[in-house]
Design an enzyme around this catalytic site. Structure first.
Site, PDB file in Angstrom:
ATOM      1  N   CYS A 147      -0.150   0.689 -21.885  1.00  0.00           N
ATOM      2  CA  CYS A 147      -1.240   0.727 -20.912  1.00  0.00           C
ATOM      3  C   CYS A 147      -2.606   0.642 -21.575  1.00  0.00           C
ATOM      4  O   CYS A 147      -3.446  -0.176 -21.207  1.00  0.00           O
ATOM      5  CB  CYS A 147      -1.145   1.999 -20.073  1.00  0.00           C
ATOM      6  SG  CYS A 147      -2.495   2.169 -18.884  1.00  0.00           S
ATOM      7  N   CYS A 173      -2.647  -2.127 -18.859  1.00  0.00           N
ATOM      8  CA  CYS A 173      -3.547  -1.861 -17.730  1.00  0.00           C
ATOM      9  C   CYS A 173      -5.026  -1.867 -18.099  1.00  0.00           C
ATOM     10  O   CYS A 173      -5.847  -2.477 -17.407  1.00  0.00           O
ATOM     11  CB  CYS A 173      -3.227  -0.504 -17.114  1.00  0.00           C
ATOM     12  SG  CYS A 173      -1.517   0.000 -17.143  1.00  0.00           S
ATOM     13  N   LYS A 192      -6.421  -5.242 -19.560  1.00  0.00           N
ATOM     14  CA  LYS A 192      -6.212  -6.202 -18.470  1.00  0.00           C
ATOM     15  C   LYS A 192      -7.275  -6.029 -17.394  1.00  0.00           C
ATOM     16  O   LYS A 192      -7.858  -6.993 -16.894  1.00  0.00           O
ATOM     17  CB  LYS A 192      -4.809  -6.003 -17.890  1.00  0.00           C
ATOM     18  CG  LYS A 192      -4.420  -6.891 -16.714  1.00  0.00           C
ATOM     19  CD  LYS A 192      -4.840  -6.304 -15.382  1.00  0.00           C
ATOM     20  CE  LYS A 192      -4.272  -4.953 -15.064  1.00  0.00           C
ATOM     21  NZ  LYS A 192      -2.858  -4.910 -14.752  1.00  0.00           N
ATOM     22  N   TYR A 196       3.734  -9.748 -11.254  1.00  0.00           N
ATOM     23  CA  TYR A 196       2.318  -9.380 -11.158  1.00  0.00           C
ATOM     24  C   TYR A 196       1.542  -9.676 -12.442  1.00  0.00           C
ATOM     25  O   TYR A 196       0.346  -9.996 -12.385  1.00  0.00           O
ATOM     26  CB  TYR A 196       2.165  -7.913 -10.740  1.00  0.00           C
ATOM     27  CG  TYR A 196       2.467  -6.888 -11.807  1.00  0.00           C
ATOM     28  CD1 TYR A 196       1.460  -6.396 -12.623  1.00  0.00           C
ATOM     29  CD2 TYR A 196       3.752  -6.384 -11.991  1.00  0.00           C
ATOM     30  CE1 TYR A 196       1.719  -5.449 -13.595  1.00  0.00           C
ATOM     31  CE2 TYR A 196       4.020  -5.441 -12.960  1.00  0.00           C
ATOM     32  CZ  TYR A 196       3.000  -4.974 -13.754  1.00  0.00           C
ATOM     33  OH  TYR A 196       3.263  -4.045 -14.732  1.00  0.00           O
ATOM     34  N   GLU A 218      -1.789 -11.917 -12.427  1.00  0.00           N
ATOM     35  CA  GLU A 218      -3.061 -11.376 -12.910  1.00  0.00           C
ATOM     36  C   GLU A 218      -3.658 -12.240 -14.012  1.00  0.00           C
ATOM     37  O   GLU A 218      -4.864 -12.549 -13.991  1.00  0.00           O
ATOM     38  CB  GLU A 218      -2.849  -9.938 -13.402  1.00  0.00           C
ATOM     39  CG  GLU A 218      -2.567  -8.972 -12.246  1.00  0.00           C
ATOM     40  CD  GLU A 218      -2.193  -7.577 -12.698  1.00  0.00           C
ATOM     41  OE1 GLU A 218      -2.273  -6.654 -11.869  1.00  0.00           O
ATOM     42  OE2 GLU A 218      -1.808  -7.391 -13.874  1.00  0.00           O
ATOM     43  N   HIS A 245     -17.494   2.218   9.828  1.00  0.00           N
ATOM     44  CA  HIS A 245     -17.948   0.865  10.144  1.00  0.00           C
ATOM     45  C   HIS A 245     -19.299   0.575   9.481  1.00  0.00           C
ATOM     46  O   HIS A 245     -20.162   1.452   9.449  1.00  0.00           O
ATOM     47  CB  HIS A 245     -18.079   0.719  11.664  1.00  0.00           C
ATOM     48  CG  HIS A 245     -18.489  -0.650  12.110  1.00  0.00           C
ATOM     49  ND1 HIS A 245     -17.632  -1.723  12.080  1.00  0.00           N
ATOM     50  CD2 HIS A 245     -19.681  -1.103  12.572  1.00  0.00           C
ATOM     51  CE1 HIS A 245     -18.269  -2.798  12.528  1.00  0.00           C
ATOM     52  NE2 HIS A 245     -19.512  -2.439  12.835  1.00  0.00           N
ATOM     53  N   GLU A 257     -11.458  -0.117   7.838  1.00  0.00           N
ATOM     54  CA  GLU A 257     -11.415   0.414   9.204  1.00  0.00           C
ATOM     55  C   GLU A 257     -10.335  -0.288  10.029  1.00  0.00           C
ATOM     56  O   GLU A 257      -9.830   0.276  11.009  1.00  0.00           O
ATOM     57  CB  GLU A 257     -12.770   0.255   9.883  1.00  0.00           C
ATOM     58  CG  GLU A 257     -13.170  -1.176  10.208  1.00  0.00           C
ATOM     59  CD  GLU A 257     -14.522  -1.244  10.924  1.00  0.00           C
ATOM     60  OE1 GLU A 257     -14.593  -0.811  12.085  1.00  0.00           O
ATOM     61  OE2 GLU A 257     -15.486  -1.740  10.304  1.00  0.00           O
TER      62      GLU A 257
END
Length: 491
Positions: A51, A56, A59, A213, A217, A480, A485
């Site tokens: 990682c 991670c 990346k 993934y 990525e 909002h 939302e």
């Protein structure tokens, strides 16, 4: 138990093999309870595992760079620039950015080491392997180092020196590594995601193999920074482990708007050769690509070559360590977690499992049943745009509950951020799906594509983990104007 070399054997309450996120987290938590802990990491001065070093963290830094490259073109429609300027190949100073990124990672390595010292966790850099049925561990040092927890405390131990340790309880958290497919002619001419972080230049043309993934990525990063990307997949969509709404949205956007050349039904790579500085990639469908770099993102293997047979620790048919829900292996004094067990290969999963394991082993009666629940774990894909998912996909929900017992809520729109964009090609999609089950409409799956999806999912993941229903979502007043939302107003 006599050592096989001149170094005296030293016993610890907890011996942790692997200095990645899971191992470090478990070691630190155990030390907080007063356990005497030794952590062994093979990668010299590189605590933090995949990682931190080749996963991670670097990346996400590259993703930020690519995301900002996309946003550079947004300055013009917002009247912050006199003309529209999109990032082209050559605009990004890859080599200079790599230096800054690597320095950041080195800084994190130091933070990991300092945190271990603060918790009074002893650590050593070396390759560990079991050498007998007692579970004694021989460590071959991977660099010269001082080990103040051994006598004499001022001695410097040299690279390749072998030391032996034992532990009352032992954790295996050795993780995994990216693979290059061995049966494809010339496959060694390509690199893995590890090699991606070693690149000191930006390839102008890159081929990426694998629809997961990591491939998604890296394809997005290269494309955003101006490289031409050929993205080679065997099926019709990317991200096939995720809900169909994520698969289709990202696949279509990458092709139609970003201009990434996704080669569907490719038949895979069958041969790789070299012509000058170029790699020649031949596909099963007969297509031939000529690229600067070929990157394999076709899977990972667990790092289990540590003498498991000596201690009777079983592995499955994928060479992953077998461990139950309490992380116990077939040897009751040896535990395992993280990527090496292959359950959910995510950094926060390893951290959570490691902490809960140490709670149970060293935290007393109140933690006697503590263990990680592997259900409803949120995950994010740092694609362009981001995607996130928790719970069951639509297909999985139908298989579990039956088609008549689930209800799907969908919303697709363009976020307000893109209201000032004149060209539809510059507008990124937002697609949300809520999967509900039973008459109470319990939310059993939540799937997001759109800007900020990772941050949004972190909050909504709490609600799903707590067993929220669609009514609970509806009862939350919307904020909002936001994209999120839509998740509490969807009909």
């Amino acid at each position: 138990m006599a050592p096989t070399n001149t170094q005296s054997l030293k016993n610890f309450d907890y011996l942790v093999i692997g200095g990645g996120s899971g191992g470090v987290a478990s070691a630190r938590r155990a030390a907080k309870y007063g356990a005497k802990v030794l952590l062994i990491e093979s990668n010299f001065n590189k605590l933090g595992g995949t990682c931190v070093n080749v996963g991670c963290v670097p990346k996400k830094v590259m993703w930020y760079a690519s995301d900002m490259a996309h946003k550079k073109a947004d300055l013009y429609p917002y009247k912050l620039d006199k003309k529209e300027e999109k990032v082209k190949y050559g605009d990004f100073e890859w080599s200079q950015f790599k230096i800054k990124r690597d320095n950041y990672v080195t800084r994190l390595n130091g933070i990991y080491a300092n945190n271990l010292k603060k918790e009074k966790v002893d650590f050593i850099f070396g390759f560990a392997k079991f050498i007998n049925s007692n579970g004694d561990v021989e460590v071959t040092l991977t660099g010269d180092q001082n080990l103040p927890f051994l006598e004499p405390s001022d001695k410097e131990y040299k690279k390749d020196e072998k030391l032996i340790f034992s532990g009352d309880k032992i954790l295996i958290a050795t993780g995994g590594t990216a693979i290059i497919p061995p049966k494809i002619e010339g496959s060694e001419l390509g690199i893995t995601s590890n090699g991606f972080f070693e690149l000191d230049y930006q390839p102008k043309d890159v081929a990426i193999v694998g629809a997961g993934y990591i491939g998604v990525e890296l394809s997005g990063v290269f494309n955003g920074l101006g490289s031409k990307v050929d993205f080679i997949i065997r099926g019709d969509t990317v991200l096939r482990a995720f809900d169909e709404t994520i698969q289709n949205t990202i696949t279509d956007y990458y092709i139609d708007k970003l201009g990434i050349n996704i080669i569907k039904e490719s038949g895979g790579v069958v041969k790789v050769t070299k012509e000058g500085d170029k790699k020649i990639v031949t596909l099963g469908n007969g297509e031939i690509l000529k690229v600067d770099e070929l990157i394999w993102t076709v899977g990972r293997k667990s790092l289990v070559d540590i003498g498991l047979d000596k201690v009777g620790v079983k592995v499955n048919d994928r060479s992953q360590i077998e461990a139950n829900e309490y992380q116990v292996t077939s040897n009751p004094k040896i535990f395992s977690l993280g990527d090496v067990v292959g359950k959910v290969e995510l950094t926060p999963v390893a951290i959570a499992a490691g902490r809960k394991l140490s709670n149970r082993l060293f935290g007393g009666e109140q933690y006697k049943d503590d263990h990680l629940d592997y259900n409803n774990i949120p995950s994010a894909i740092f694609s362009h745009p981001e995607a996130g998912s928790i719970g069951l996909s639509t297909k999985q929900a139908i298989e579990k509950y039956g088609k008549d017992n689930i209800k799907i809520y969908n919303s697709k729109f363009t976020a307000m951020y893109y209201a000032m964009m004149d060209d539809d090609k510059d507008k990124s999609p937002t697609v949300y799906r809520i999967v509900c089950a039973g008459p109470e409409e319990k939310v059993v799956g939540l799937h997001l594509v759109g800007d900020g999806s990772a941050e949004i999912l972190q909050g909504f993941g709490v609600a799903v983990k707590m067993g929220a229903t669609k009514k609970d979502f509806d009862n939350c007043v919307a904020i909002h104007p936001t994209s999120a939302e839509e998740l509490v107003t969807m009909t």
